[in-house]
Scaffold this motif. Structure first.
Motif, PDB file in Angstrom:
ATOM      1  N   GLY A 176       0.805  -1.217   0.000  1.00 24.45           N
ATOM      2  CA  GLY A 176       0.000   0.000   0.000  1.00 24.45           C
ATOM      3  C   GLY A 176       0.840   1.270   0.000  1.00 24.45           C
ATOM      4  N   CYS A 177       0.139   2.389   0.008  1.00 29.06           N
ATOM      5  CA  CYS A 177       0.837   3.679  -0.081  1.00 29.06           C
ATOM      6  C   CYS A 177      -0.022   4.764   0.555  1.00 29.06           C
ATOM      7  CB  CYS A 177       1.089   4.014  -1.553  1.00 29.06           C
ATOM      8  SG  CYS A 177       1.970   5.575  -1.735  1.00 29.06           S
ATOM      9  N   ASN A 178       0.642   5.691   1.263  1.00 29.21           N
ATOM     10  CA  ASN A 178      -0.084   6.793   1.918  1.00 29.21           C
ATOM     11  C   ASN A 178       0.093   8.122   1.203  1.00 29.21           C
ATOM     12  OD1 ASN A 178      -0.701   4.956   3.879  1.00 29.21           O
ATOM     13  ND2 ASN A 178       0.769   5.708   5.387  1.00 29.21           N
ATOM     14  N   ASN A 179       0.699   8.111   0.035  1.00 30.18           N
ATOM     15  CA  ASN A 179       1.160   9.391  -0.511  1.00 30.18           C
ATOM     16  C   ASN A 179       0.161  10.160  -1.374  1.00 30.18           C
ATOM     17  OD1 ASN A 179       3.687   9.573   0.687  1.00 30.18           O
ATOM     18  ND2 ASN A 179       4.461   7.995  -0.690  1.00 30.18           N
ATOM     19  N   PHE A 180      -0.719   9.486  -2.018  1.00 33.21           N
ATOM     20  CA  PHE A 180      -1.742  10.154  -2.822  1.00 33.21           C
ATOM     21  C   PHE A 180      -1.172  11.175  -3.806  1.00 33.21           C
ATOM     22  CE2 PHE A 180      -4.043   8.422   0.756  1.00 33.21           C
ATOM     23  CZ  PHE A 180      -5.150   7.872   0.136  1.00 33.21           C
ATOM     24  N   CYS A 181      -0.223  10.763  -4.606  1.00 34.39           N
ATOM     25  CA  CYS A 181       0.180  11.585  -5.743  1.00 34.39           C
ATOM     26  C   CYS A 181      -1.083  11.742  -6.594  1.00 34.39           C
ATOM     27  CB  CYS A 181       1.288  10.896  -6.537  1.00 34.39           C
ATOM     28  SG  CYS A 181       2.746  10.579  -5.523  1.00 34.39           S
ATOM     29  N   THR A 182      -1.320  12.923  -7.116  1.00 34.54           N
ATOM     30  CA  THR A 182      -2.664  13.197  -7.655  1.00 34.54           C
ATOM     31  C   THR A 182      -3.000  12.435  -8.936  1.00 34.54           C
ATOM     32  OG1 THR A 182      -1.770  15.140  -8.768  1.00 34.54           O
ATOM     33  CG2 THR A 182      -2.829  15.499  -6.617  1.00 34.54           C
ATOM     34  N   TYR A 183      -1.974  11.853  -9.567  1.00 33.01           N
ATOM     35  CA  TYR A 183      -2.239  11.111 -10.816  1.00 33.01           C
ATOM     36  C   TYR A 183      -2.397   9.614 -10.565  1.00 33.01           C
ATOM     37  CZ  TYR A 183       2.699  10.464  -9.886  1.00 33.01           C
ATOM     38  OH  TYR A 183       3.876  10.185  -9.252  1.00 33.01           O
ATOM     39  N   CYS A 184      -2.177   9.172  -9.330  1.00 34.45           N
ATOM     40  CA  CYS A 184      -1.960   7.740  -9.099  1.00 34.45           C
ATOM     41  C   CYS A 184      -3.150   7.040  -8.442  1.00 34.45           C
ATOM     42  CB  CYS A 184      -0.703   7.568  -8.232  1.00 34.45           C
ATOM     43  SG  CYS A 184      -0.292   5.854  -7.948  1.00 34.45           S
ATOM     44  N   ILE A 185      -3.468   5.889  -8.946  1.00 32.33           N
ATOM     45  CA  ILE A 185      -4.618   5.125  -8.462  1.00 32.33           C
ATOM     46  C   ILE A 185      -4.218   4.150  -7.340  1.00 32.33           C
ATOM     47  CG2 ILE A 185      -4.402   3.261 -10.180  1.00 32.33           C
ATOM     48  CD1 ILE A 185      -7.748   4.898  -9.407  1.00 32.33           C
ATOM     49  N   VAL A 186      -2.902   3.948  -7.177  1.00 33.72           N
ATOM     50  CA  VAL A 186      -2.432   2.883  -6.269  1.00 33.72           C
ATOM     51  C   VAL A 186      -2.959   2.984  -4.829  1.00 33.72           C
ATOM     52  CG1 VAL A 186      -0.336   1.955  -5.158  1.00 33.72           C
ATOM     53  CG2 VAL A 186      -0.434   2.203  -7.634  1.00 33.72           C
ATOM     54  N   PRO A 187      -2.959   4.173  -4.200  1.00 31.81           N
ATOM     55  CA  PRO A 187      -3.464   4.218  -2.823  1.00 31.81           C
ATOM     56  C   PRO A 187      -4.927   3.759  -2.727  1.00 31.81           C
ATOM     57  CG  PRO A 187      -2.259   6.218  -3.312  1.00 31.81           C
ATOM     58  CD  PRO A 187      -2.430   5.483  -4.613  1.00 31.81           C
ATOM     59  N   TYR A 188      -5.678   3.894  -3.834  1.00 28.58           N
ATOM     60  CA  TYR A 188      -7.079   3.470  -3.828  1.00 28.58           C
ATOM     61  C   TYR A 188      -7.206   1.970  -4.072  1.00 28.58           C
ATOM     62  CZ  TYR A 188      -7.296   8.501  -4.557  1.00 28.58           C
ATOM     63  OH  TYR A 188      -7.092   9.854  -4.437  1.00 28.58           O
ATOM     64  N   GLY A 220       8.264  -2.475  -2.239  1.00 22.38           N
ATOM     65  CA  GLY A 220       7.152  -1.761  -1.623  1.00 22.38           C
ATOM     66  C   GLY A 220       6.806  -0.594  -2.528  1.00 22.38           C
ATOM     67  N   GLN A 221       5.611  -0.032  -2.354  1.00 23.19           N
ATOM     68  CA  GLN A 221       5.257   1.127  -3.181  1.00 23.19           C
ATOM     69  C   GLN A 221       6.152   2.310  -2.830  1.00 23.19           C
ATOM     70  OE1 GLN A 221       2.241  -0.800  -3.672  1.00 23.19           O
ATOM     71  NE2 GLN A 221       2.737  -0.400  -5.800  1.00 23.19           N
ATOM     72  N   ASN A 222       6.525   2.384  -1.553  1.00 25.87           N
ATOM     73  CA  ASN A 222       7.453   3.428  -1.110  1.00 25.87           C
ATOM     74  C   ASN A 222       8.323   2.825  -0.012  1.00 25.87           C
ATOM     75  OD1 ASN A 222       8.815   5.650  -0.232  1.00 25.87           O
ATOM     76  ND2 ASN A 222       7.042   6.632   0.703  1.00 25.87           N
ATOM     77  N   SER A 255      11.560   3.971  -4.435  1.00 25.90           N
ATOM     78  CA  SER A 255      11.905   4.981  -3.446  1.00 25.90           C
ATOM     79  C   SER A 255      11.149   6.267  -3.724  1.00 25.90           C
ATOM     80  CB  SER A 255      13.384   5.316  -3.567  1.00 25.90           C
ATOM     81  OG  SER A 255      14.158   4.313  -3.012  1.00 25.90           O
ATOM     82  N   HIS A 256      10.646   6.882  -2.672  1.00 24.93           N
ATOM     83  CA  HIS A 256      10.077   8.230  -2.838  1.00 24.93           C
ATOM     84  C   HIS A 256      11.120   9.238  -2.374  1.00 24.93           C
ATOM     85  CE1 HIS A 256       7.555  11.686  -2.833  1.00 24.93           C
ATOM     86  NE2 HIS A 256       6.470  10.992  -3.129  1.00 24.93           N
ATOM     87  N   PRO A 257      11.459  10.229  -3.210  1.00 24.80           N
ATOM     88  CA  PRO A 257      12.511  11.176  -2.827  1.00 24.80           C
ATOM     89  C   PRO A 257      12.260  11.857  -1.485  1.00 24.80           C
ATOM     90  CG  PRO A 257      11.958  11.443  -5.146  1.00 24.80           C
ATOM     91  CD  PRO A 257      10.959  10.482  -4.585  1.00 24.80           C
TER      92      PRO A 257
HETATM   93  S1  SF4 Z   1       2.371   4.478  -5.406  1.00 22.88           S
HETATM   94 FE1  SF4 Z   1       4.003   5.942  -5.877  1.00 22.88          FE
HETATM   95  S2  SF4 Z   1       3.120   7.324  -7.413  1.00 22.88           S
HETATM   96 FE2  SF4 Z   1       1.403   6.218  -6.434  1.00 22.88          FE
HETATM   97  S3  SF4 Z   1       0.723   7.551  -4.751  1.00 22.88           S
HETATM   98 FE3  SF4 Z   1       2.222   6.124  -3.887  1.00 22.88          FE
HETATM   99  S4  SF4 Z   1       4.192   7.236  -4.059  1.00 22.88           S
HETATM  100 FE4  SF4 Z   1       2.743   8.297  -5.404  1.00 22.88          FE
END
Ligand code: SF4
Length: 457
Positions: A176-188, A220-222, A255-257
């Protein structure tokens, strides 16, 4: 050596014949995997579960009793491909057709499958793979089973896995991922971030080492934010993995910067098994676009990280992901992306044209960029990156690199193939007995996406 190769071919041939004979009595499955390494790793678990249930894998979808599509929802194209493939099968095809993975975690896709694809008789999501035995049993009894969990309540450990080959392996460290980059569907689709305990990770890595694996890639996603939910730190995990005897190389992705800590940068210097390569997605070079993407770093901060990494490990290979044509991207913004590519000089880059994903904030943003403009920009970006990749690969001609031999070359079975520590593919003549071993190879030619070499005596 030649007779060994033909002997194994005969074995495979007779094995296939045997499988056809057995297929009248045993059940065969095929799985088609789309998307990222997380999906590849999930497919290994699914294969492990199915084999524990007595299924045998076939690479021919047409002869499979169970045909599974492990799907990706990051871009639209793979989704269309999956639907196209499924529509080739009729409701009475005699096989169980199943869909799992990220696509089915999206409500709209789930509804479409439920209502429009009656030939699909089994659906499960990314959070309930462990339920596959019960779900499949119902599907085998003739029920249509559509069961997707919204989120993972807990991490289920101890599931079997069928890994493809014995040199390198993926190991999940978080989901999973907590970052919610606005283009990304992964957290959903993959839910909030959850870390596996270090004990479970280390025990899996030890088992891999005992089974002869030499390299692990922590997934991992991040990965950089690994352990935040457990009060732990990713660099500390790397130190523990580093202690596992038998493992010679460690890699990680993605990796997330914003979470790349000084301790992690120091790990590249202090942990000899950690390979000198980092995939560090930049996504865009303009602060304005980075903000709209919700990336939470600026170009200056990103460039500072690159400087720190190169200071700690001169020559570290850097690769990246870049999206072109994000909503509102102007020519000026795009020039900033070209500029950061020039400044960093990535070894290679995955470049993407932005495509809106329903349910993400960016899909609703005004000023979507014209498709022709996106295409023209991506060609310019690819041209630039190709020039840089070619130059970097030329610069290392004549040097000697450490290579973990992974197998024979796909295009020329008389040659071996492996990866350098910087994650470049290198092909060279050599004996198959070297597969699984680490060797020194002199680079004799640098191509755009691979190297040629010869074994050092
Ligand atoms: S999976 Fe990656 S791109 Fe998608 S919201 Fe998480 S950090 Fe951002």
């Amino acid at each position: 050596m030649t007779s060994e190769i033909s002997y194994s071919k005969i074995e495979v041939f007779s094995c296939n014949k045997e499988m056809k004979r057995l297929s009248k009595t045993v059940k065969l499955f095929a799985i088609l995997t789309f998307g990222c390494q997380m999906n590849v790793r999930d497919s290994e678990t699914i294969k492990g579960i199915l084999e524990s249930l007595g299924y045998i894998e076939t690479d021919n979808p047409d002869e499979a009793d169970l045909l599974l599509f492990n799907t990706c929802s990051v871009r639209e194209n793979p989704e269309r491909k999956v639907y196209g493939r499924i529509q080739q099968y009729k409701e009475d095809s005699g096989k169980i057709i199943g869909i799992c993975g990220c696509m089915v975690q999206q409500g709209a896709e789930f509804e479409y499958i439920k209502n429009e694809l009656p030939q699909v008789r089994l659906v499960f999501g990314t959070h309930n793979i462990h339920e596959l035995p019960e779900l499949l049993e119902k599907a085998e009894e003739g029920q249509r089973v559509l069961n997707v969990w919204e989120d993972k309540q807990e991490i289920v450990e101890g599931l079997p896995a069928k890994r493809d080959q014995g040199v390198k392996a993926f190991v999940n460290i978080s989901y999973g991922c907590n970052n919610f980059c606005t283009y990304c569907i992964v957290p959903y689709t993959r839910g909030r971030e959850k870390s596996r305990t270090p004990e479970n990770i280390i025990s899996e890595v030890r088992e891999l080492a005992q089974n002869g694996y030499k390299e692990v890639t922590l997934l991992g996603q991040n990965v950089n934010s690994y352990g935040k939910d457990l009060g732990l730190d990713f660099a500390a995990l790397l130190e523990k993995v580093h202690e596992v005897e038998g493992i010679e190389r460690i890699r990680f992705t993605t990796s997330h910067p914003k979470d790349l800590s000084d301790r992690l940068i120091a790990a590249f210097k202090n942990l000899p098994k950690l390979c000198e390569h980092l995939h560090l997605p930049v996504q865009a070079g303009s602060d304005r676009i980075l903000k709209k993407m919700n990336r939470r770093y600026t170009r200056e901060q990103y460039l500072e990280l690159v400087a720190k990494l190169r200071d700690a490990v001169p020559g570290i290979a850097l690769t990246t992901d870049i999206i072109v044509g994000f909503p509102g991207e102007t020519e000026e913004d795009f020039l900033q992306t070209l500029d950061i590519v020039e400044k960093v000089r990535y070894d290679s880059a995955f470049t993407f044209i932005y495509s809106p994903r329903k349910g993400t904030p960016a899909a609703e943003m005004p000023d979507q960029v014209d498709e022709e403009v996106k295409k023209e920009r991506i060609y310019r970006l690819i041209d630039l990156q190709n020039r840089i990749s070619g130059e970097i690969n030329q610069e290392i001609v004549g040097s000697t690199v450490e290579v973990l031999v992974e197998g024979t070359s796909k295009t020329d079975p008389s040659r071996l193939t492996g990866k350098t520590r910087s994650n470049k593919t290198i092909n060279f003549p050599g004996d198959v007995g070297l597969i699984g071993r680490t060797v020194q190879v002199e680079v004799t030619a640098g191509k755009l996406s691979s190297l040629e070499g010869k074994l050092k005596e």
